[in-house]
Design a protein around this motif. Structure first.
Motif, PDB file in Angstrom:
ATOM      1  N   GLN A 181       0.846  -1.188   0.000  1.00 46.03           N
ATOM      2  CA  GLN A 181       0.000   0.000   0.000  1.00 46.03           C
ATOM      3  C   GLN A 181       0.886   1.244   0.000  1.00 46.03           C
ATOM      4  N   ALA A 182       0.356   2.333  -0.508  1.00 48.44           N
ATOM      5  CA  ALA A 182       1.111   3.588  -0.518  1.00 48.44           C
ATOM      6  C   ALA A 182       1.418   4.021   0.912  1.00 48.44           C
ATOM      7  N   LEU A 183       2.567   4.616   1.087  1.00 50.20           N
ATOM      8  CA  LEU A 183       2.994   5.083   2.407  1.00 50.20           C
ATOM      9  C   LEU A 183       2.046   6.177   2.884  1.00 50.20           C
ATOM     10  N   GLY A 184       1.400   5.927   4.023  1.00 46.14           N
ATOM     11  CA  GLY A 184       0.406   6.877   4.523  1.00 46.14           C
ATOM     12  C   GLY A 184       0.918   7.799   5.602  1.00 46.14           C
ATOM     13  N   THR A 185       2.213   7.764   5.872  1.00 45.25           N
ATOM     14  CA  THR A 185       2.801   8.581   6.930  1.00 45.25           C
ATOM     15  C   THR A 185       3.603   9.724   6.321  1.00 45.25           C
ATOM     16  N   GLU A 186       3.366  10.937   6.791  1.00 43.59           N
ATOM     17  CA  GLU A 186       4.106  12.094   6.292  1.00 43.59           C
ATOM     18  C   GLU A 186       5.502  12.147   6.917  1.00 43.59           C
ATOM     19  N   LEU A 187       6.400  12.785   6.209  1.00 42.10           N
ATOM     20  CA  LEU A 187       7.779  12.903   6.679  1.00 42.10           C
ATOM     21  C   LEU A 187       7.857  13.631   8.014  1.00 42.10           C
ATOM     22  N   LEU A 326      13.435   2.567   5.401  1.00 45.72           N
ATOM     23  CA  LEU A 326      12.844   3.751   6.017  1.00 45.72           C
ATOM     24  C   LEU A 326      12.488   3.474   7.476  1.00 45.72           C
ATOM     25  N   SER A 327      12.039   2.264   7.768  1.00 45.33           N
ATOM     26  CA  SER A 327      11.720   1.891   9.142  1.00 45.33           C
ATOM     27  C   SER A 327      12.956   1.990  10.028  1.00 45.33           C
ATOM     28  N   VAL A 328      14.088   1.543   9.517  1.00 44.25           N
ATOM     29  CA  VAL A 328      15.343   1.639  10.275  1.00 44.25           C
ATOM     30  C   VAL A 328      15.711   3.097  10.493  1.00 44.25           C
ATOM     31  N   ALA A 329      15.555   3.907   9.450  1.00 42.81           N
ATOM     32  CA  ALA A 329      15.908   5.324   9.550  1.00 42.81           C
ATOM     33  C   ALA A 329      14.971   6.087  10.477  1.00 42.81           C
ATOM     34  N   ALA A 330      13.711   5.630  10.559  1.00 42.07           N
ATOM     35  CA  ALA A 330      12.722   6.326  11.380  1.00 42.07           C
ATOM     36  C   ALA A 330      12.591   5.742  12.779  1.00 42.07           C
ATOM     37  N   GLY A 331      13.094   4.525  12.962  1.00 37.36           N
ATOM     38  CA  GLY A 331      12.984   3.889  14.267  1.00 37.36           C
ATOM     39  C   GLY A 331      11.603   3.338  14.556  1.00 37.36           C
ATOM     40  N   VAL A 332      10.810   3.059  13.519  1.00 38.91           N
ATOM     41  CA  VAL A 332       9.460   2.535  13.698  1.00 38.91           C
ATOM     42  C   VAL A 332       9.101   1.682  12.481  1.00 38.91           C
ATOM     43  N   ASP A 333       8.416   0.561  12.698  1.00 44.01           N
ATOM     44  CA  ASP A 333       8.069  -0.332  11.603  1.00 44.01           C
ATOM     45  C   ASP A 333       6.995   0.291  10.718  1.00 44.01           C
ATOM     46  N   LEU A 334       7.288   0.407   9.435  1.00 40.71           N
ATOM     47  CA  LEU A 334       6.339   0.949   8.465  1.00 40.71           C
ATOM     48  C   LEU A 334       5.885  -0.107   7.475  1.00 40.71           C
ATOM     49  N   THR A 335       6.328  -1.334   7.666  1.00 41.45           N
ATOM     50  CA  THR A 335       5.915  -2.430   6.771  1.00 41.45           C
ATOM     51  C   THR A 335       4.662  -3.138   7.282  1.00 41.45           C
TER      52      THR A 335
END
Length: 341
Positions: A181-187, A326-335
């Motif tokens: 799915q498209a990434l639903g979280t803003e930078l 991106l999850s590693v860079a953000a420190g939160v699972d986005l998958t």
């Protein structure tokens, strides 16, 4: 007991002929040595802090250091899980692509075999030159070599998956990954709280807090002035280090976010190309049934669809890997795949 059940669950999954990505991640979290080391370090930090808190003679500096060690260990354990997510998905998708590529190359080999048969038949009828036959033979040999090379890479892909899982396995058939799915979280949302989620930033903040504490402890009449000056110098250095670490972390986050967005664009493009290839095959099947298209041309359309399917698989996998990075860079699972207690 938990690991025993994981092994049983894993064995049943393989016995049924497919391994799911979430199952692979569960096994990796239970078996991967790097992640287990992070968990053990967390447990050690908890025990050390409890011991210091129970000792009435513990001074503020070692107590603060122990509290920091526990907080850092907690963040490091979460970061280790995210790194493991990235490692498992990288190995999983690489093996999935190797398995998918084999099907495409088999179809291409069949097409080249058909081309060669046609060239020989046309030469027999006096409607093709010897050079055309030689070229068709060379194209077939190339298709065979491509297939052989792809098969030769498979053992290395299995070994990479084994390393991520922390256990040896026979090559499994991999279940399809969830539809992306498209990434639903803003930078900007990912930037919030970044200092609390990344180990490097947590450690830099802790160093700053310790430097501030050392200044307070040295700013009195009974501590040598040189000690206070050194503490103040360390404080300024800690402030600069935190600012640099934060700038680097934000740059990494922005880059990973842009790469994930670009990867999603490739998924959408691959989906459109796949739809076009599917329509072309449908038209080719109708034309073949009507007698206006040759069997070779129909086979070409089938190969084109197989290539479009594989290109879509590659795009989806690349996007999932970008989300893991991106999850590693953000420190939160986005998958949405990681399950950590």
């Amino acid at each position: 007991m938990k690991r025993w059940w994981l092994f049983l669950f894993f064995g049943l999954a393989l016995a049924q002929g497919a391994l799911d990505a979430r199952e692979a991640l569960r096994l990796a979290l239970a078996q991967n040595p790097t992640y287990q080391n992070a968990r053990e370090a967390l447990q050690t930090a908890q025990l050390e802090l409890e011991a210091l808190r129970a000792d009435p003679s513990t001074l503020i500096l070692p107590l603060t250091q122990a509290e920091h060690a526990l907080a850092l260990a907690e963040v490091q354990a979460k970061a280790a899980a995210l790194s493991l997510l990235e490692e498992v998905l990288s190995a999983y998708t690489a093996l999935a692509e190797a398995q998918g590529q084999e099907a495409v190359l088999l179809k291409k080999k069949a097409l080249q075999e058909r081309y060669l048969a046609v060239a020989r038949a046309k030469r027999q009828a006096g409607n093709a030159t010897e050079l055309e036959v030689i070229q068709a033979e060379a194209a077939l040999r190339q298709a065979e070599e491509d297939l052989k090379a792809a098969l030769a890479l498979r053992p290395a892909r299995v070994k990479a998956l084994e390393a991520a899982l922390g256990i040896a396995v026979d090559e499994p058939r991999l279940a399809p990954l969830p539809e992306p799915q498209a990434l639903g979280t803003e930078l900007e949302a990912l930037r919030e709280g970044l200092e609390e989620r990344l180990p490097a930033l947590v450690q830099a903040r802790q160093n700053l807090a310790l430097a501030e504490l050392e200044v307070r402890l040295a700013d009195n009449d009974y501590t040598p002035r040189l000690t206070l000056e050194k503490a103040r110098a360390n404080l300024e250095s800690a402030r600069r280090a935190l600012a640099n670490a934060l700038a680097q972390a934000e740059a990494n986050l922005e880059s990973a976010y842009a790469q994930a967005q670009a990867a999603w664009g490739q998924v959408e493009l691959a989906r459109e190309n796949r739809k076009a290839a599917e329509r072309s095959l449908e038209n080719a099947q109708k034309a073949f049934a009507a007698g206006t298209l040759s069997q070779v041309q129909l086979l070409e359309a089938e190969v084109a669809l197989a290539e479009a399917d594989f290109a879509l698989l590659q795009a989806k996998n690349a996007y999932l890997r970008a989300l893991a990075a991106l999850s590693v860079a953000a420190g939160v699972d986005l998958t949405g795949l990681l399950e950590v207690e």
